[in-house]
Design a protein around this motif. Structure first.
Motif, PDB file in Angstrom:
ATOM      1  N   MET A   1       0.974  -1.604  -0.024  1.00 17.02           N
ATOM      2  CA  MET A   1       0.193  -0.419   0.519  1.00 17.02           C
ATOM      3  C   MET A   1       0.370   1.230   0.367  1.00 17.02           C
ATOM      4  SD  MET A   1      -2.701   1.262   2.822  1.00 17.02           S
ATOM      5  CE  MET A   1      -4.343   0.615   3.102  1.00 17.02           C
ATOM      6  N   ILE A   2       0.464   2.390  -0.489  1.00 16.15           N
ATOM      7  CA  ILE A   2       1.504   3.863  -0.923  1.00 16.15           C
ATOM      8  C   ILE A   2       0.936   4.108   0.267  1.00 16.15           C
ATOM      9  CG2 ILE A   2      -0.427   4.142  -2.128  1.00 16.15           C
ATOM     10  CD1 ILE A   2       1.551   6.642  -3.140  1.00 16.15           C
ATOM     11  N   VAL A   3       2.446   4.607   0.553  1.00 15.04           N
ATOM     12  CA  VAL A   3       2.717   5.692   2.450  1.00 15.04           C
ATOM     13  C   VAL A   3       3.098   6.946   1.694  1.00 15.04           C
ATOM     14  CG1 VAL A   3       2.946   6.141   4.749  1.00 15.04           C
ATOM     15  CG2 VAL A   3       2.222   3.557   3.764  1.00 15.04           C
ATOM     16  N   THR A   4       2.256   7.777   2.159  1.00 12.05           N
ATOM     17  CA  THR A   4       3.471   9.355   1.870  1.00 12.05           C
ATOM     18  C   THR A   4       2.832  10.598   2.204  1.00 12.05           C
ATOM     19  OG1 THR A   4       1.138  10.353   1.169  1.00 12.05           O
ATOM     20  CG2 THR A   4       2.246   9.262  -0.995  1.00 12.05           C
ATOM     21  N   ARG A   5       4.138  11.361   3.194  1.00 13.17           N
ATOM     22  CA  ARG A   5       4.227  11.780   3.779  1.00 13.17           C
ATOM     23  C   ARG A   5       3.990  13.552   3.343  1.00 13.17           C
ATOM     24  NH1 ARG A   5       8.346  14.571   3.162  1.00 13.17           N
ATOM     25  NH2 ARG A   5      10.589  13.373   3.088  1.00 13.17           N
ATOM     26  N   ALA A  22       1.942  19.627   0.908  1.00 15.00           N
ATOM     27  CA  ALA A  22       0.369  18.694   1.681  1.00 15.00           C
ATOM     28  C   ALA A  22      -0.458  18.140   0.584  1.00 15.00           C
ATOM     29  CB  ALA A  22       0.101  20.104   2.680  1.00 15.00           C
ATOM     30  N   LEU A  23      -1.071  19.039  -0.206  1.00 16.97           N
ATOM     31  CA  LEU A  23      -1.809  18.563  -0.832  1.00 16.97           C
ATOM     32  C   LEU A  23      -1.037  17.576  -2.394  1.00 16.97           C
ATOM     33  CD1 LEU A  23      -4.284  21.758  -1.566  1.00 16.97           C
ATOM     34  CD2 LEU A  23      -5.156  20.128   0.057  1.00 16.97           C
ATOM     35  N   PHE A  24      -0.044  17.522  -2.102  1.00 16.97           N
ATOM     36  CA  PHE A  24       0.278  16.519  -3.290  1.00 16.97           C
ATOM     37  C   PHE A  24       0.292  15.516  -3.172  1.00 16.97           C
ATOM     38  CE2 PHE A  24       3.522  14.959  -5.808  1.00 16.97           C
ATOM     39  CZ  PHE A  24       3.784  16.377  -6.814  1.00 16.97           C
ATOM     40  N   ALA A  25       1.372  15.408  -1.798  1.00 16.17           N
ATOM     41  CA  ALA A  25       1.286  14.362  -0.869  1.00 16.17           C
ATOM     42  C   ALA A  25       0.193  13.665  -0.216  1.00 16.17           C
ATOM     43  CB  ALA A  25       2.238  14.678   0.830  1.00 16.17           C
ATOM     44  N   TYR A  26      -0.837  14.335   0.456  1.00 16.25           N
ATOM     45  CA  TYR A  26      -2.568  13.937   0.490  1.00 16.25           C
ATOM     46  C   TYR A  26      -3.569  13.066  -0.702  1.00 16.25           C
ATOM     47  CZ  TYR A  26      -6.771  13.461   2.349  1.00 16.25           C
ATOM     48  OH  TYR A  26      -8.194  13.735   3.259  1.00 16.25           O
ATOM     49  N   GLU A  27      -2.698  13.881  -2.020  1.00 15.93           N
ATOM     50  CA  GLU A  27      -4.079  13.021  -2.970  1.00 15.93           C
ATOM     51  C   GLU A  27      -3.256  12.167  -3.823  1.00 15.93           C
ATOM     52  OE1 GLU A  27      -5.929  15.688  -5.241  1.00 15.93           O
ATOM     53  OE2 GLU A  27      -6.618  16.900  -3.388  1.00 15.93           O
ATOM     54  N   ALA A  28      -1.751  11.970  -3.624  1.00 15.82           N
ATOM     55  CA  ALA A  28      -1.381  10.906  -3.889  1.00 15.82           C
ATOM     56  C   ALA A  28      -1.261   9.419  -3.439  1.00 15.82           C
ATOM     57  CB  ALA A  28       0.285  11.055  -3.730  1.00 15.82           C
ATOM     58  N   ALA A  29      -1.557  10.361  -2.161  1.00 13.88           N
ATOM     59  CA  ALA A  29      -2.217   8.569  -1.316  1.00 13.88           C
ATOM     60  C   ALA A  29      -3.185   8.332  -1.835  1.00 13.88           C
ATOM     61  CB  ALA A  29      -1.798   9.236   0.059  1.00 13.88           C
ATOM     62  N   GLN A  30      -4.129   9.216  -1.713  1.00 13.40           N
ATOM     63  CA  GLN A  30      -5.878   9.017  -1.380  1.00 13.40           C
ATOM     64  C   GLN A  30      -6.031   8.544  -3.038  1.00 13.40           C
ATOM     65  OE1 GLN A  30      -7.000  10.241   1.393  1.00 13.40           O
ATOM     66  NE2 GLN A  30      -8.873  11.035   0.011  1.00 13.40           N
ATOM     67  N   ARG A  35      -2.387   5.464   3.097  1.00  9.42           N
ATOM     68  CA  ARG A  35      -1.637   6.377   3.343  1.00  9.42           C
ATOM     69  C   ARG A  35      -1.367   7.562   3.708  1.00  9.42           C
ATOM     70  NH1 ARG A  35       0.742   2.386   7.046  1.00  9.42           N
ATOM     71  NH2 ARG A  35       0.772   3.939   8.763  1.00  9.42           N
ATOM     72  N   PHE A  36      -1.519   8.716   4.859  1.00 10.81           N
ATOM     73  CA  PHE A  36      -0.672   9.668   4.748  1.00 10.81           C
ATOM     74  C   PHE A  36      -0.535   9.910   6.010  1.00 10.81           C
ATOM     75  CE2 PHE A  36      -1.111  14.058   5.740  1.00 10.81           C
ATOM     76  CZ  PHE A  36      -0.376  14.792   4.290  1.00 10.81           C
ATOM     77  N   LEU A  37       0.793  10.293   5.974  1.00  9.07           N
ATOM     78  CA  LEU A  37       1.221  10.523   7.159  1.00  9.07           C
ATOM     79  C   LEU A  37       1.722  12.315   7.289  1.00  9.07           C
ATOM     80  CD1 LEU A  37       3.173   7.798   7.894  1.00  9.07           C
ATOM     81  CD2 LEU A  37       1.091   7.667   8.311  1.00  9.07           C
ATOM     82  N   LEU A  38       1.317  12.850   8.697  1.00 10.02           N
ATOM     83  CA  LEU A  38       1.823  14.154   8.955  1.00 10.02           C
ATOM     84  C   LEU A  38       3.491  13.721   9.669  1.00 10.02           C
ATOM     85  CD1 LEU A  38       2.345  17.560   8.716  1.00 10.02           C
ATOM     86  CD2 LEU A  38       0.340  17.158  10.565  1.00 10.02           C
ATOM     87  N   VAL A 206       6.991   4.784   4.705  1.00 11.78           N
ATOM     88  CA  VAL A 206       6.888   5.395   3.853  1.00 11.78           C
ATOM     89  C   VAL A 206       7.320   5.222   2.281  1.00 11.78           C
ATOM     90  CG1 VAL A 206       7.576   8.133   2.474  1.00 11.78           C
ATOM     91  CG2 VAL A 206       6.567   7.972   5.418  1.00 11.78           C
ATOM     92  N   THR A 207       6.189   5.259   1.596  1.00 11.91           N
ATOM     93  CA  THR A 207       6.515   4.144   0.509  1.00 11.91           C
ATOM     94  C   THR A 207       7.126   5.468  -1.369  1.00 11.91           C
ATOM     95  OG1 THR A 207       4.479   4.141  -0.477  1.00 11.91           O
ATOM     96  CG2 THR A 207       5.522   1.815   0.741  1.00 11.91           C
ATOM     97  N   LEU A 208       6.427   6.393  -0.701  1.00 13.11           N
ATOM     98  CA  LEU A 208       6.150   7.290  -2.555  1.00 13.11           C
ATOM     99  C   LEU A 208       7.314   9.194  -1.097  1.00 13.11           C
ATOM    100  CD1 LEU A 208       6.213   8.669  -5.139  1.00 13.11           C
ATOM    101  CD2 LEU A 208       3.764   8.921  -4.853  1.00 13.11           C
ATOM    102  N   VAL A 209       8.130   9.253  -0.928  1.00  9.30           N
ATOM    103  CA  VAL A 209       8.649  10.116  -0.752  1.00  9.30           C
ATOM    104  C   VAL A 209       7.855  11.626  -1.777  1.00  9.30           C
ATOM    105  CG1 VAL A 209      10.447  11.640   0.167  1.00  9.30           C
ATOM    106  CG2 VAL A 209      10.110   9.821   0.568  1.00  9.30           C
ATOM    107  N   THR A 210       6.854  12.678  -1.622  1.00 12.34           N
ATOM    108  CA  THR A 210       6.610  14.071  -2.294  1.00 12.34           C
ATOM    109  C   THR A 210       7.483  15.027  -2.127  1.00 12.34           C
ATOM    110  OG1 THR A 210       5.016  13.767  -1.178  1.00 12.34           O
ATOM    111  CG2 THR A 210       4.932  12.773  -3.166  1.00 12.34           C
TER     112      THR A 210
END
Ligand code: GLU
Length: 281
Positions: A1-5, A22-30, A35-38, A206-210
């Motif tokens: 599963m993709i995890v961004t932050r 923030a929106l870029f990371a959030y939407e990439a996960a969505q 999952r999206f982490l802060l 984290v699997t995708l660092v944006t």
């Protein structure tokens, strides 16, 4: 599963550039049901302030983002970074450095030139790399503290050539040597941006660092640290930076474009999203 932050530093109020990131990371996960982490990157005890951390939560909630709890706050995990610092030191790829910024400039002037420039400013000329173990130990006893630098050439001998993948640019050959021997732990804290970000992205899965394009080349260093620490390299997506009307990047000092200033001026979240080309929420 993709995890961004999204991993801001609480050194000021968030501005439009942060909102984009923030929106870029959030939407990439969505988009991929991930999952999206802060994460709060507050290792700098002088520049980071708790009120800015509180403001980050408030601004991101206002933007309509939700994230997993608990939020990792780097200042609470110094012992973990210190343990990994020892691991790197034991691998023989770190050395203590006692030079100040002016020592670096003076060293270059002695050699008859201005300091060589790397992607992040003047390159460290490697002065303290020449110290014998005894000299380094004596200086440590005398100064009590040092910056710990990565002996990049030696590290690369261990890892061999490295590559990483960027979703926008494809396969990238890592050239960490262009930064010179970067500081991995600072005098005041047993870590640095490079070490903490590498450790945390791994520990948090984290699997995708944006992040912004300004950090594109820093990934070369993170890729080297991953290889040294035995971590897999995640996927990366460096996005373009938000520019203001004059074509300059937004910075925390531009008070006029902080999200709270925009909010107070009556702008809506929908308008912000449109401005940043994220469409309707
Ligand atoms: N904390 C960094 C910053 O605010 C971002 C780090 C990252 O996304 O890798 O610039």
């Amino acid at each position: 599963m993709i995890v961004t932050r999204f991993a801001p530093s609480p050194t000021g109020h968030l501005h439009l550039g942060h909102a984009y990131s923030a929106l870029f990371a959030y939407e990439a996960a969505q988009k991929e049901g991930g999952r999206f982490l802060l994460r709060i990157e507050d290792i700098d005890p002088v520049r980071c302030r708790p009120e800015f951390t509180a403001a980050i939560f408030e601004d991101l909630r206002w933007l309509g983002l939700t994230w997993e709890e608990p939020v990792r706050q780097q200042s609470k995990h110094m012992h973990q970074y210190a343990a990994l610092l020892f691991k790197l030191r034991d691998a023989g790829v770190l050395y203590p450095c006692f030079c100040t910024r002016s020592d670096v400039v003076a060293e270059a002037a002695n050699a008859g030139h201005a300091p060589h420039e790397g992607p992040d400013g003047p390159l460290y000329p490697g002065t303290c790399r020449q110290l014998s173990d005894k000299e380094a130990a004596d200086k440590l006893a005398e100064h009590k503290t040092a910056n710990w630098r990565l002996y990049v050439e030696k590290a690369l001998e261990i890892t061999g050539p490295l590559t990483w993948h960027d979703r926008a640019k494809g396969k990238i050959e890592a050239r960490p040597q262009e930064f010179g021997d970067v500081v991995i732990a600072r005098k005041d804290v047993p870590t640095s941006y490079h070490l903490s970000v590498t450790v945390d992205d791994h520990l948090q899965g984290v699997t995708l660092v944006t992040r912004g394009e300004d950090l594109f080349r820093a990934t070369d260093i993170h890729c080297l640290l991953q290889a040294l620490l035995g971590y897999p390299t995640p996927d990366y997506h460096h996005h373009p930076l938000m520019l203001d009307a004059e074509g300059k990047r937004h910075a925390k000092r531009d008070k006029s474009v902080t999200l709270r200033a925009l909010r107070e001026s009556g702008i809506t979240v929908e308008e912000i999203r449109r401005k940043l080309s994220f469409g309707g929420s």
